[in-house]
Design an enzyme around this catalytic site. Structure first.
Site, PDB file in Angstrom:
ATOM      1  N   LYS A 126       0.815  -1.216   0.000  1.00 18.22           N
ATOM      2  CA  LYS A 126       0.000   0.000   0.000  1.00 18.22           C
ATOM      3  C   LYS A 126       0.847   1.263   0.000  1.00 18.22           C
ATOM      4  CE  LYS A 126      -4.393  -1.524   1.954  1.00 18.22           C
ATOM      5  NZ  LYS A 126      -5.363  -1.342   3.022  1.00 18.22           N
ATOM      6  N   LYS A 214      -4.953 -10.049  -7.562  1.00 16.61           N
ATOM      7  CA  LYS A 214      -6.136 -10.168  -6.706  1.00 16.61           C
ATOM      8  C   LYS A 214      -7.254  -9.253  -7.222  1.00 16.61           C
ATOM      9  CE  LYS A 214      -6.033  -8.189  -2.668  1.00 16.61           C
ATOM     10  NZ  LYS A 214      -5.936  -7.734  -1.279  1.00 16.61           N
ATOM     11  N   LYS A 217     -10.500  -3.320  -5.316  1.00 18.91           N
ATOM     12  CA  LYS A 217     -11.208  -2.082  -5.640  1.00 18.91           C
ATOM     13  C   LYS A 217     -10.268  -1.046  -6.229  1.00 18.91           C
ATOM     14  CE  LYS A 217     -11.536  -1.525  -0.675  1.00 18.91           C
ATOM     15  NZ  LYS A 217     -12.543  -1.849   0.312  1.00 18.91           N
TER      16      LYS A 217
HETATM   17  P1  AMP Z   1     -10.933  -4.831   2.129  1.00 21.61           P
HETATM   18  O1  AMP Z   1     -11.693  -4.479   0.933  1.00 21.61           O
HETATM   19  O2  AMP Z   1      -9.473  -4.864   1.875  1.00 21.61           O
HETATM   20  O3  AMP Z   1     -11.339  -4.044   3.348  1.00 21.61           O
HETATM   21  O4  AMP Z   1     -11.312  -6.343   2.427  1.00 21.61           O
HETATM   22  C1  AMP Z   1     -12.477  -6.745   3.097  1.00 21.61           C
HETATM   23  C2  AMP Z   1     -12.534  -8.248   3.222  1.00 21.61           C
HETATM   24  O5  AMP Z   1     -12.614  -8.841   1.933  1.00 21.61           O
HETATM   25  C3  AMP Z   1     -11.301  -8.885   3.889  1.00 21.61           C
HETATM   26  O6  AMP Z   1     -11.691  -9.987   4.676  1.00 21.61           O
HETATM   27  C4  AMP Z   1     -10.482  -9.332   2.725  1.00 21.61           C
HETATM   28  O7  AMP Z   1      -9.613 -10.402   3.050  1.00 21.61           O
HETATM   29  C5  AMP Z   1     -11.555  -9.778   1.744  1.00 21.61           C
HETATM   30  N1  AMP Z   1     -11.073  -9.671   0.367  1.00 21.61           N
HETATM   31  C6  AMP Z   1     -10.654  -8.542  -0.277  1.00 21.61           C
HETATM   32  N2  AMP Z   1     -10.300  -8.823  -1.547  1.00 21.61           N
HETATM   33  C7  AMP Z   1     -10.500 -10.159  -1.716  1.00 21.61           C
HETATM   34  C8  AMP Z   1     -10.325 -11.072  -2.821  1.00 21.61           C
HETATM   35  N3  AMP Z   1      -9.895 -10.658  -4.019  1.00 21.61           N
HETATM   36  N4  AMP Z   1     -10.635 -12.374  -2.619  1.00 21.61           N
HETATM   37  C9  AMP Z   1     -11.098 -12.823  -1.416  1.00 21.61           C
HETATM   38  N5  AMP Z   1     -11.280 -12.024  -0.345  1.00 21.61           N
HETATM   39  C10 AMP Z   1     -10.993 -10.710  -0.481  1.00 21.61           C
END
Ligand code: AMP
Ligand code: TRP
Length: 352
Positions: A126, A214, A217
């Site tokens: 990040k 991955k 967003k």
């Molecule tokens: P974040 O958007 O980074 O706050 O992620 C929120 C939740 O979604 C966390 O538990 C992440 O581990 C999960 N997550 C984010 N991106 C992915 C992805 N590409 N595949 C699976 N889980 C994800």
């Protein structure tokens, strides 16, 4: 002083099982969030006492527009409920409304070692090339995450695979706190060492444009991800345009492993239909993407379009969402406040 985690204090944690997780209100939710996190929350709420929060303190580790943040918080709460989280079963709340998170995080900053944080790969990703321009909060982010979890003495944390390292840090912090401040005389250990719940085909959803990245967003291409708010037409179009290879689907998981894009689509199909990848292959082996993609598009629309619909409905009445969040925060505090009071006593603060 060494930066290694000290051995865990003897004795087992004897408190109740509890689930906790959160998602940051820092952008639109996508299929990775849904499969890696949201659907797991909704399953667990029927089995264990479940706390699910909106991680707004974490979100401001990078710039968030103050005029938009509260609405982004409501959007995540709406996504939780639209995915099936029941506010009468699970405790749903904004992180910033429970001040015990931040207070425990400070104490944990004095428990965690610099060497532990220096190993965190998410900070490296990040902060990129300009580490010195990142906020200090972005660096100490995983310490706050440990406080989120341990202020409820949560034992299980459903997350996507990218959060595994943060859970390891949480376990190290719990272990060191127990060791340094634990109740003397062999009493039960104070903090549990929480287990991440990561397994399943949705734990790591990859980009629809690049099977080695991955789903995220922050990817500039909207075709790389399916957003929870996408319309049925958008969802179908994105599946249709997903990158693939010309081969038909193989018989075995091993043959799939070398084909990142195919593997990802089979994983998404499996996660959305509640099957294993092997079960999906048993049905589609030998068939090409001309057959598989329309089936996946239909499944994705069937599962995701109603979630988006429901989110829009909930966001149309913010007062209802606000009442759910306020009530959740009050309930969360009932668990967090006694933990923090005990911690302050263990640390030796005046008046504690
Ligand atoms: P974040 O958007 O980074 O706050 O992620 C929120 C939740 O979604 C966390 O538990 C992440 O581990 C999960 N997550 C984010 N991106 C992915 C992805 N590409 N595949 C699976 N889980 C994800
Ligand atoms: N770091 C998590 C993410 O980016 C969000 C989060 C913050 C979290 N605190 C948490 C997840 C505590 C689980 C438990 O997805």
């Amino acid at each position: 002083m060494t930066d290694q985690a000290p051995p865990v204090a003897p004795g087992a944690y004897t408190g109740p099982s509890r689930v906790l997780s959160g998602v940051q209100p820092s952008g639109a939710l996508h299929l990775g969030n849904y499969l890696g996190a949201l659907v797991k929350f909704t399953r667990l709420q029927h089995e264990i006492d479940t706390f699910i929060f909106v991680a707004d303190l974490h979100a401001i580790t990078v710039w968030q527009d103050p005029a938009a943040l509260a609405q982004q918080t409501r959007e995540i709460a709406a996504a939780y409920i639209a995915s099936g989280l029941d506010p009468d079963k699970a405790t749903i709340f904004p992180q910033s409304a429970v001040r015990e998170h931040a207070e425990l995080a400070w104490i944990f900053q004095c428990v965690a070692r610099l060497g532990w944080l220096d190993r965190m790969t998410q900070f490296k990703e990040k902060s990129g090339k300009h580490k010195e321009r990142s906020s200090v909060g972005l660096y100490t982010y995983p310490v706050l995450q440990a406080a989120d979890i341990l202020v409820y003495k949560a034992t299980h944390v459903p997350v996507g695979e990218d959060q595994k390292q943060h859970l390891e840090l949480t376990r190290d912090i719990a272990g060191k706190f127990n060791h340094d401040f634990g109740i003397p005389g062999g009493a039960p250990v104070f903090f549990p060492q929480p287990e991440p719940l990561i397994q399943g085909p949705g734990a790591r959803v990859m980009s629809l444009r690049d099977g080695s990245a991955k789903m995220s967003k922050s990817d500039p291409s909207d075709y790389s991800r399916i957003n929870l708010t996408d319309t049925a037409d958008d969802i179908a179009a994105k599946v249709r345009k997903a990158r693939t290879d010309p081969e038909p689907l193989p018989e075995t998981i091993e043959e799939l492993a070398a084909r990142a894009e195919a593997d990802n689509l089979v994983g998404i199909f499996a996660a959305l239909s509640g099957q294993t990848k092997a079960q999906v292959l048993a049905e589609y082996a030998g068939k090409g993407f001309g057959t598989f993609k329309p089936a996946l598009a239909e499944l994705a629309v069937e599962k995701l379009a109603p979630v988006g619909e429901k989110m829009r409905g909930l966001l149309g009445d913010p007062a209802v969402l606000d009442a759910i969040l306020a009530k959740g925060a009050e309930k969360a505090r009932e668990t967090a406040a006694p933990t923090l009071a005990e911690v302050k006593k263990l640390v030796g603060f005046w008046g504690a």
